[in-house]
Design a protein around this motif. Structure first.
Motif, mmCIF file in Angstrom:
data_model
loop_
_atom_site.group_PDB
_atom_site.id
_atom_site.type_symbol
_atom_site.label_atom_id
_atom_site.label_comp_id
_atom_site.label_asym_id
_atom_site.label_seq_id
_atom_site.Cartn_x
_atom_site.Cartn_y
_atom_site.Cartn_z
ATOM 1 N N ARG B 166 0.834 -1.205 0.000
ATOM 2 C CA ARG B 166 0.000 0.000 0.000
ATOM 3 C C ARG B 166 0.869 1.255 0.000
ATOM 4 N NH1 ARG B 166 -5.208 -1.150 1.970
ATOM 5 N NH2 ARG B 166 -5.537 1.075 2.196
ATOM 6 N N ALA B 167 2.001 1.202 0.672
ATOM 7 C CA ALA B 167 2.927 2.343 0.639
ATOM 8 C C ALA B 167 3.463 2.526 -0.774
ATOM 9 C CB ALA B 167 4.077 2.110 1.629
ATOM 10 N N ASN B 168 3.791 1.420 -1.432
ATOM 11 C CA ASN B 168 4.297 1.499 -2.807
ATOM 12 C C ASN B 168 3.211 2.017 -3.750
ATOM 13 O OD1 ASN B 168 6.595 0.400 -1.741
ATOM 14 N ND2 ASN B 168 6.370 -1.607 -2.701
ATOM 15 N N GLY B 169 1.998 1.537 -3.559
ATOM 16 C CA GLY B 169 0.894 1.974 -4.408
ATOM 17 C C GLY B 169 0.598 3.456 -4.230
ATOM 18 N N ALA B 170 0.776 3.939 -3.001
ATOM 19 C CA ALA B 170 0.523 5.359 -2.732
ATOM 20 C C ALA B 170 1.462 6.251 -3.546
ATOM 21 C CB ALA B 170 0.660 5.646 -1.241
ATOM 22 N N GLU B 171 2.643 5.718 -3.870
ATOM 23 C CA GLU B 171 3.633 6.471 -4.658
ATOM 24 C C GLU B 171 3.394 6.351 -6.163
ATOM 25 O OE1 GLU B 171 6.087 8.387 -3.418
ATOM 26 O OE2 GLU B 171 5.327 7.986 -1.403
ATOM 27 N N PRO B 313 13.503 -5.562 -2.382
ATOM 28 C CA PRO B 313 12.369 -4.698 -2.750
ATOM 29 C C PRO B 313 11.272 -5.525 -3.428
ATOM 30 C CG PRO B 313 14.450 -3.688 -3.382
ATOM 31 C CD PRO B 313 14.765 -5.099 -2.970
ATOM 32 N N LEU B 314 10.063 -5.427 -2.887
ATOM 33 C CA LEU B 314 8.954 -6.234 -3.398
ATOM 34 C C LEU B 314 7.866 -5.340 -3.983
ATOM 35 C CD1 LEU B 314 8.226 -8.935 -0.654
ATOM 36 C CD2 LEU B 314 9.672 -9.132 -2.679
ATOM 37 N N ASN B 315 7.285 -5.790 -5.074
ATOM 38 C CA ASN B 315 6.074 -5.209 -5.663
ATOM 39 C C ASN B 315 6.137 -3.687 -5.622
ATOM 40 O OD1 ASN B 315 5.711 -7.907 -5.473
ATOM 41 N ND2 ASN B 315 3.595 -7.807 -4.782
ATOM 42 N N THR B 316 7.121 -3.168 -6.329
ATOM 43 C CA THR B 316 7.513 -1.769 -6.206
ATOM 44 C C THR B 316 6.476 -0.787 -6.753
ATOM 45 O OG1 THR B 316 8.852 -2.257 -8.164
ATOM 46 C CG2 THR B 316 10.001 -2.118 -6.064
ATOM 47 N N SER B 317 5.475 -1.286 -7.481
ATOM 48 C CA SER B 317 4.404 -0.381 -7.917
ATOM 49 C C SER B 317 3.102 -0.633 -7.154
ATOM 50 C CB SER B 317 4.169 -0.507 -9.425
ATOM 51 O OG SER B 317 3.879 -1.840 -9.781
ATOM 52 N N SER B 322 -2.454 -3.151 -4.264
ATOM 53 C CA SER B 322 -2.575 -1.689 -4.317
ATOM 54 C C SER B 322 -2.571 -1.111 -5.737
ATOM 55 C CB SER B 322 -1.447 -1.060 -3.490
ATOM 56 O OG SER B 322 -1.673 0.297 -3.272
ATOM 57 N N GLU B 323 -1.692 -1.649 -6.620
ATOM 58 C CA GLU B 323 -1.667 -1.070 -7.972
ATOM 59 C C GLU B 323 -2.912 -1.464 -8.758
ATOM 60 O OE1 GLU B 323 1.342 -2.322 -10.823
ATOM 61 O OE2 GLU B 323 1.196 -0.394 -11.842
ATOM 62 N N SER B 324 -3.147 -2.771 -8.833
ATOM 63 C CA SER B 324 -4.293 -3.267 -9.592
ATOM 64 C C SER B 324 -4.536 -4.719 -9.235
ATOM 65 C CB SER B 324 -4.016 -3.151 -11.094
ATOM 66 O OG SER B 324 -5.045 -3.812 -11.820
ATOM 67 N N GLY B 325 -5.791 -5.060 -9.017
ATOM 68 C CA GLY B 325 -6.125 -6.448 -8.699
ATOM 69 C C GLY B 325 -6.260 -7.325 -9.921
ATOM 70 N N THR B 326 -5.581 -6.983 -10.974
ATOM 71 C CA THR B 326 -5.641 -7.781 -12.210
ATOM 72 C C THR B 326 -4.555 -8.856 -12.179
ATOM 73 O OG1 THR B 326 -4.379 -6.002 -13.244
ATOM 74 C CG2 THR B 326 -6.733 -6.034 -13.628
ATOM 75 N N PRO B 327 -4.767 -9.924 -12.946
ATOM 76 C CA PRO B 327 -3.977 -11.132 -12.737
ATOM 77 C C PRO B 327 -2.608 -11.186 -13.416
ATOM 78 C CG PRO B 327 -5.657 -11.575 -14.332
ATOM 79 C CD PRO B 327 -5.852 -10.158 -13.891
ATOM 80 N N GLY B 328 -1.662 -10.407 -12.951
ATOM 81 C CA GLY B 328 -0.260 -10.723 -13.217
ATOM 82 C C GLY B 328 0.500 -9.889 -14.208
ATOM 83 N N LEU B 329 -0.140 -9.421 -15.279
ATOM 84 C CA LEU B 329 0.635 -8.677 -16.280
ATOM 85 C C LEU B 329 1.215 -7.386 -15.709
ATOM 86 C CD1 LEU B 329 -1.200 -8.991 -19.721
ATOM 87 C CD2 LEU B 329 1.160 -9.625 -19.196
ATOM 88 N N GLN B 330 0.501 -6.768 -14.759
ATOM 89 C CA GLN B 330 1.020 -5.521 -14.193
ATOM 90 C C GLN B 330 2.337 -5.751 -13.454
ATOM 91 O OE1 GLN B 330 -1.122 -7.452 -12.855
ATOM 92 N NE2 GLN B 330 -1.870 -6.856 -10.851
#
Lengths: 135, 374
Positions: B166-171, B313-317, B322-330
C-alpha cells in the motif's frame, strides 16, 4: 433457494446413499490400496478403475479450517458465523466438513481429533463432525 | 534460451473502474500501447495470446480478441490457468519465437470484475458447496490458517506485506488504490473469512494490460528490450485440502527451473514482483523460492524491510494489493519498468528481477527472471 443440492451421479451415489444410511464411505483402490474422496471413476494414484466403497470409522484429524463471517449465498446467512474444516479420516481420505461443537472456530486446532456426526439439512444427510475432546 | 527473447513493449489501461466498457475494447487499448511501445506495426504481431477473463469466459475468445485487433495471427489462443496464465503465455510465446514459428507475440488480458460480475470470485466450490465452501478467498484463508498454526506467526507477519504494498501503491500515480495503510489499521481490519483480514485481500480491478515479446536481436530499441533470462512452471493442480501438505505447492519447482535457466543465485536478485492476491501468497512464494526459510518470510520482512532499501524490494508499484487487482501482467510490466530505469520507485541499477504469477488457490504457478537491456 440457493441451497446447492449435490448432483447425484452413478459414481457418487454410494457416497450420498451411505450418509443417508448413517455411514461415511470412501473409495478404496483394489489395485494399489489407495483410499480417497471425493468420488472418482479411477484411482488418482494408479488410474485403476477397480475400486470399491468402504465404510469409514468416522474418526479423523483436523488439517485446517476457516470461519465465514460473510454469506456468499442467501441460504448461508442464517448459519453465520460457520466453519468449513478440512479433515483427514484415519483411513487417509480427506473431505471438507463443519465441526458442530467448535464454538465458531475457537475450539479448533490442527491435529484435533474429530468424529462423524451426520446432520440433515434440506433433506440431505451431511457428513459433519464433532470434536472428540472439546476443551 | 537465456536472453534470446525480450519483452519489447508494454501497455495498460487505467486501473480501477471502467463501467460499461467492453472487455475486448480495453484489451485493444492496452495492446495498441504495447505495440507502439515496442516500435512495431500492428501487422508484425503474429501471435495473440489471451488470458481468459474470469468474469466472462467465452468460446474462441482468443479469436474474438484477434478479430478486434484486425489480425490473422499464426498462433491465437485463450488460456485458462488462472493468475499464472499471463506468465505462462509469455513462456509459450518465447518458445514459439525460438522455434522460428513467429516473430512477435502479444500477450493480453482484460476484464471488468469491478463494475461487472464478481460471481467467479464468490462462486460455490463444486460438491463441497453443500458444506458452505464458497469463494476464492476461502481457499487462501485455509492456507493462511494452516500457516499461522504451524509457525505460530503473529498477524503482523502478514500485515507487513499489505502495509508495504500500500505504501508502494501510494507512490504510484496509476495505482487503483493510493491510500497508505498503517499496521494498526491492518490489524483492526474486519474479517469476511477468518483468519483473513480485509487488507489481506487484493483489489478487484477493471483494466487491461498487454506486453509484446520478440527476438532480442530484432528489437527496434535494444536499450529498452528487457531480456528473458529464466522461466519455470509448476502446477500443484490439486484442491487445497487434498494436497499432501497444505503448505507446499509446485512453486518451488518453478523457481528452481527459472534460477537454473537464468544461471543466477537467489542473492543476485535486485527486486521481486510477487503475485500478492492475498498476503499469505507472498509469504508462501518467498519460502517456496528459497528466499526465506520456512515460517520466516514475515519475520524477515519485518526485521529487514521489503522497501527500496530493504532486504528485497517487493512489488515496487503496489502489486495486486494496491496497484491493480488484475492477474499478473502488471507485475511483469513493473519488472520491465525497473529494468528500463523507468519505475516510479526505482531500484538503483537493477541487475536481475524476479516475477511470479500464480492462480486458482495456488493451483498454478509460473516464474520469469529478467535482466538488463543490452
Amino acid at each position: 433457494m440457493s441451497f446447492p443440492v449435490p448432483e447425484i451421479t452413478d459414481v457418487n451415489r454410494p457416497y450420498w446413499d451411505g450418509l443417508a444410511a448413517g455411514e461415511l464411505r470412501y473409495q478404496h483402490c483394489k489395485c494399489c490400496g489407495n483410499n480417497w474422496l471425493p468420488a472418482r471413476e479411477h484411482c488418482p494414484q494408479c488410474l485403476s478403475a477397480d475400486r470399491e466403497w468402504r465404510p469409514s470409522s468416522g474418526k479423523g484429524t483436523i488439517l485446517s479450517w476457516v470461519v465465514y463471517r460473510h454469506a456468499y449465498a442467501p441460504h448461508l446467512a442464517d448459519r453465520l458465523p460457520y466453519d468449513v474444516t478440512a479433515v483427514e479420516l484415519d483411513e487417509g481420505a480427506r473431505l471438507l466438513t463443519n465441526i458442530v461443537n467448535g464454538d465458531e472456530g475457537r475450539k479448533l486446532s490442527v491435529g484435533a481429533r474429530v468424529e462423524l456426526c451426520i446432520e440433515n439439512e434440506e433433506g440431505v444427510s451431511l457428513p459433519r463432525f464433532k470434536l472428540t475432546d472439546p476443551k | 534460451m537465456r536472453g534470446k527473447v525480450s519483452i519489447t513493449g508494454v501497455g495498460h489501461t487505467t486501473w480501477g473502474k471502467h463501467p460499461g466498457r467492453d472487455r475486448v475494447a480495453l484489451i485493444v487499448e492496452a495492446a495498441a500501447k504495447a505495440i507502439a511501445d515496442a516500435g512495431l506495426e500492428k501487422d508484425e504481431i503474429d501471435a495473440v495470446l489471451v488470458k481468459q477473463p474470469n468474469s466472462a469466459p467465452g468460446i474462441l475468445y482468443g479469436q474474438k480478441v484477434a478479430e478486434a485487433l484486425g489480425l490473422r495471427p499464426t498462433i491465437g489462443l485463450n488460456l485458462d490457468q488462472g493468475g499464472a496464465a499471463c506468465t505462462s503465455l509469455l513462456q509459450y510465446g518465447s518458445l514459439a519465437i525460438e522455434a522460428g514459428m513467429i516473430k512477435n507475440a502479444l500477450i493480453v488480458y482484460g476484464d471488468t470484475p469491478r463494475t461487472g460480475s464478481r460471481a467467479a470470485l464468490h462462486r460455490p466450490r463444486g460438491d463441497d458447496a453443500i458444506m458452505g465452501w464458497y469463494s476464492v478467498a476461502a481457499g487462501y484463508a485455509m492456507i493462511h490458517q494452516a500457516y499461522q498454526q504451524r509457525y505460530s506467526s503473529a498477524p503482523e507477519e502478514f500485515g507487513i506485506f499489505a502495509v508495504q504494498m500500500r505504501a508502494n501503491g501510494a507512490e504510484n500515480p496509476n495505482a487503483h488504490l493510493r491510500s497508505p495503510l498503517t499496521m494498526d489499521e491492518y490489524l483492526a481490519g474486519g474479517k469476511l473469512i477468518d483468519p483473513l483480514r480485509k487488507d489481506d485481500f487484493c483489489l478487484v480491478s477493471d483494466g487491461a494490460a498487454a506486453i509484446v515479446i520478440g527476438a532480442t536481436a530484432d528489437a527496434r530499441d535494444r536499450s529498452r528490450a528487457v531480456p528473458l533470462l529464466g522461466m519455470g512452471q509448476g502446477q500443484e493442480s490439486w484442491e487445497v485440502h487434498l494436497r499432501p501438505d497444505i503448505l507446499r505447492t509446485k512453486a518451488e519447482d518453478s523457481a528452481n527451473m527459472a534460477f537454473k535457466m537464468a544461471g543466477i543465485d537467489r542473492k543476485d536478485l535486485s527486486f521481486a514482483q510477487i503475485y500478492d492476491c492475498f498476503t499469505v501468497t507472498v509469504l508462501q512464494t518467498l519460502e517456496d523460492y528459497g528466499l526465506a526459510p520456512r515460517g520466516t518470510a514475515g519475520k524477515k520482512a519485518l526485521a529487514e524491510g521489503i522497501g527500496l532499501d530493504g532486504w528485497l524490494p517487493l512489488n515496487t508499484s503496489g502489486g495486486l494489493l494496491s496497484e491493480s487487482g488484475t492477474p499478473g501482467l502488471q507485475l511483469i510490466i513493473e519488472g520491465v519498468r525497473q529494468m528500463r530505469g523507468e519505475a516510479t520507485l526505482q531500484v538503483k541499477d537493477p541487475r536481475f528481477g524476479l516475477i511470479t504469477n500464480q492462480g486458482g488457490t495456488m493451483h498454478t504457478h509460473a516464474t520469469i527472471i529478467v535482466g538488463q537491456p543490452s
